[in-house]
Design an enzyme around this catalytic site. Structure first.
Site, PDB file in Angstrom:
ATOM      1  CD  GLU A  48      44.022  13.186  -4.243  1.00 35.02           C
ATOM      2  OE1 GLU A  48      44.602  13.995  -4.989  1.00 35.02           O
ATOM      3  OE2 GLU A  48      42.974  13.463  -3.625  1.00 35.02           O
ATOM      4  CD  GLU A  70      41.278  16.156  -3.374  1.00 32.21           C
ATOM      5  OE1 GLU A  70      40.044  15.997  -3.444  1.00 32.21           O
ATOM      6  OE2 GLU A  70      42.018  16.012  -4.368  1.00 32.21           O
ATOM      7  CG  ASP A 117      46.128  25.357  -6.297  1.00 31.78           C
ATOM      8  OD1 ASP A 117      46.065  26.501  -6.752  1.00 31.78           O
ATOM      9  OD2 ASP A 117      47.208  24.741  -6.164  1.00 31.78           O
ATOM     10  CB  ILE A 175      43.246  23.491   0.789  1.00 30.00           C
ATOM     11  CG1 ILE A 175      43.090  23.249   2.286  1.00 30.00           C
ATOM     12  CG2 ILE A 175      42.935  24.932   0.428  1.00 30.00           C
ATOM     13  CD1 ILE A 175      44.247  23.685   3.086  1.00 30.00           C
ATOM     14  CG  HIS A 211      46.746  22.515 -10.822  1.00 28.97           C
ATOM     15  ND1 HIS A 211      45.525  22.720 -11.414  1.00 28.97           N
ATOM     16  CD2 HIS A 211      46.778  21.194 -10.496  1.00 28.97           C
ATOM     17  CE1 HIS A 211      44.858  21.577 -11.456  1.00 28.97           C
ATOM     18  NE2 HIS A 211      45.590  20.637 -10.904  1.00 28.97           N
TER      19      HIS A 211
END
Lengths: 323, 335
Positions: free
Chosen positions: B37, B68, B93, B95, B137
């Site tokens: 991204e 993602e 984060d 993930i 984050h």
């Protein structure tokens, strides 16, 4: 589109191979000769055969938990397949994958998959590699109506359309997400309707008619090869057996009448009727195909059953690539 | 580029060491591409991919949709088909959005297929608290990844390691997660200009010592080193070990150190419970119990999400003072 005699025989042969492979596998599972659970493809043969007749060994596919049919149609070796279902060292994956992870990288078969919608993102990645290398190959992701509700499917579809990747998203809509009927898991009848949301064509075809699937897939694959991007191809089909095994686990979720109605549309009987009517085959010739495949299956089952278990020393092999 | 008149080693900040590692990896192999991204046009939100689109073009440096799971699937499928993807997961984060592709596909495909698939995919991602970015984050989730057979995980603590571990990750024929720390991006350090690879699975003895071992990861390596310098004044001679690769872990270097020093503390920024410290402490007691003069200690974050406010985030984070206090407690117990 004119269908050649060779193509009709090819479609028929692939479907008969799937049917007999699965019927025998189901019996072996339900007699506890094969460990674990099998999701059988019987009833849906026209989809795998119709699509795979348009692919070469270099074209990739991703499959589902109901994956044997895809590998058989892609040219899978019965011996390595049965040996894998038996969990033997001679199987496609040395016994480490089993039914739900059966694969053949040499045939571009990137695995059955135990995760619903696990395949579309991988097929999208394979299609990306094809475009990156400019090798002209196409990837096909098989998935069900249930998987079309997963985020992974949406992400893969959107990325493939955005990047015009050589991908076909082939939805095998068998009317049930596991045991839940389609009407209870999505508000649309045609999964192909979702294509407009990604900016790709959506096509519905009769998944009980191998010729119809062949023709629809022919255009979708050709479009992908021309560099025009993905197609969402929905094949309306039905599983004759239960979600798992032949008889399944005895859940009451569909009527016997419904199953009987769909069985009247058996794709193998339909293509045999057509081949005899148009005069490209005799009943005897078609019966001989079944007989040959039965022998192929019997020999492969014997091979699988006689094959050695993998040695315990292979337990930790191939967790990593140490090259 | 003009050569400096002296032979002083070149210094780069961590962020530019990442960029150089990416650039040299892309330059070395046509099959390497970078996708994520905002990694192309914007040069990544952290800035470490700046200039790569202009240098390598849109075929090889690719902006993806915010997807993602799709991006991770791209890495799985493309690597299984012969490419060497570098997939950028902007914040560690995120993930949670792609864990199926990581856990069930990327990590297992080779094993499930009986060794017939090879997935040379690198995932770069940013961990770490201390920037007031709050609970979603700021996390350090490396223990999640280390628990999954099939994945490798590296945690560069210096600019030198950021480049060298990244290059090794891209050259490796397995899925490798390169977990950077956002609090280190501005940190300067020596970075050779030529490409170099730091072997995966090999720890770095950052500071040799004789009577105490601290095993620390990522940004905590620097807090541990600072604590060690101060503890030296009290006669505690701390050996600081940075595992560099946390999966596979270089247990041998750690165990050998503890056999020499007889005391150990593990420090990480992730929450203590179920963290890497628990695994390393268990290995030490299994392999070096008779050499220990005190129980093995652990310093990590408390069992809480990362708080936003600077007042609480400071209290949440491990630091040199907390490490010093724990070392002194352990030494005091032994004495």
């Amino acid at each position: 589109m004119d269908i050649s005699k060779e193509t009709l025989f090819d479609l028929h042969h692939r479907m008969v191979r799937i049917r007999i492979f699965e019927e025998e596998a189901g019996k072996l599972m339900e007699s506890a000769k094969i460990p674990g659970a099998l999701h059988l493809y019987v009833g849906e043969e026209a989809v795998a055969a119709g699509v795979m007749c348009n692919l070469s060994d270099q074209d990739q596919i991703t499959s589902t938990h109901r994956g044997h049919g895809h590998l058989v149609a892609k040219g899978g070796d019965f011996k390595k397949m049965y040996a894998e279902l038996y969990g033997r060292s001679t199987g496609y994956c040395g016994g480490k994958g089993g039914s739900m992870h059966i694969s053949d990288m040499d045939l571009g078969m990137l695995g059955a998959n135990g995760i619903v919608a696990g395949g579309p993102p991988i097929a999208m990645g394979a299609a990306f590699a094809n475009k990156y290398k400019g090798n002209g190959n196409v990837a096909v992701a098989f998935f069900g109506d249930g998987a079309s509700n997963e985020g992974a499917f949406h992400e893969a579809a959107n990325m493939a359309a955005t990047w015009k990747l050589p991908l076909v998203l082939c939805c095998e809509n068998n009317g049930y997400g596991e045991f839940t009927p389609q009407a209870n898991h999505q508000a649309i009848k045609d999964v192909a309707d979702r294509a407009v949301g990604y900016g790709m064509p959506g096509v519905v075809c009769d998944g009980m008619d191998a010729v119809a699937v062949y023709e629809a897939a022919h255009e979708a694959v050709a479009r992908a090869r021309r560099g025009e991007g993905p197609t969402l191809l929905e094949c309306k089909t039905y599983r004759f057996f239960d979600h798992v095994g032949i008889r399944g686990i005895g859940l009451s979720y569909r009527s016997d009448d419904e199953v009987m109605e769909w069985k009247k549309r058996d794709a193998i009987q339909a293509i045999e009727k057509r081949m005899i009517e148009v005069g490209v085959a005799t009943a005897e010739e078609l019966a001989a195909v079944h007989d040959r495949v039965k022998i192929e299956a019997a020999e492969a089952i014997a091979f699988g059953e006689a094959s050695p278990w993998p040695d315990e020393s292979t337990l930790l092999k191939d967790v990593y690539n140490n090259d | 580029m003009t050569q400096a008149p002296t032979s002083e080693p070149r210094k780069l900040p961590y962020i530019l060491a990442i960029t150089e590692g990416l650039r040299q990896s892309l330059a070395a192999d046509e099959n390497v591409f970078l996708a994520g991204e905002d990694v192309a046009g914007a040069g990544s939100v952290f800035g470490y991919t700046r200039g790569l689109l202009a240098e390598f073009g849109a075929k090889r440096v690719i902006d993806t949709p915010i997807s993602e799971e799709g991006i991770m699937g791209l890495g799985v499928g493309a690597s299984a088909c012969g490419l060497r993807p570098i997939i950028d997961l902007m914040f560690m984060d995120f993930i949670g959005e792609c864990m199926d592709e990581v856990l069930n596909q990327m990590a297992k495909m080779r094993y499930m297929f009986g060794g017939k698939a090879t997935l040379p995919v690198t995932v770069t991602t940013m961990s770490g608290a201390g920037m007031n970015l709050a609970a979603q984050h700021s996390q350090s989730l490396e223990a999640w990844l280390c628990h999954v057979p099939g994945l490798k995980v590296v945690m560069p603590s210096t600019p030198y390691d950021a480049k060298g571990l990244l290059i090794s990750a891209v050259r490796d024929n397995n899925p490798v997660f390169v977990v950077f720390h956002k609090g280190l991006l501005g940190m300067p350090g020596e970075v050779p200009e030529e490409p170099y690879a730091i072997p995966l699975g090999k720890a770095n003895i950052v500071r040799p010592g004789s009577n105490f071992t601290i095993i620390a990861t990522s940004k905590m390596v620097h807090e541990a080193t600072k604590a060690a310098a101060e503890l030296a004044e009290d006669g505690i001679d701390v050996e600081v070990i940075d595992p560099r690769t946390v999966q596979p872990l270089d247990s041998e270097t750690i165990i050998n150190s503890v056999k020499k020093t007889h005391r150990a503390l593990i420090v990480h920024e992730a929450v203590r419970f179920g963290g890497l410290g628990a695994e390393i402490a268990a290995q030490i007691q299994e392999e070096a119990f008779d050499f220990l003069d005190a129980p093995v200690g652990r310093v990590g974050a408390p069992f809480s999400p990362v708080p936003f406010t600077p007042a609480l985030e400071k209290a949440y984070l491990p630091n040199a003072d907390k490490i010093k206090a724990e070392v002194k407690r352990i030494v005091g117990r032994a004495g």
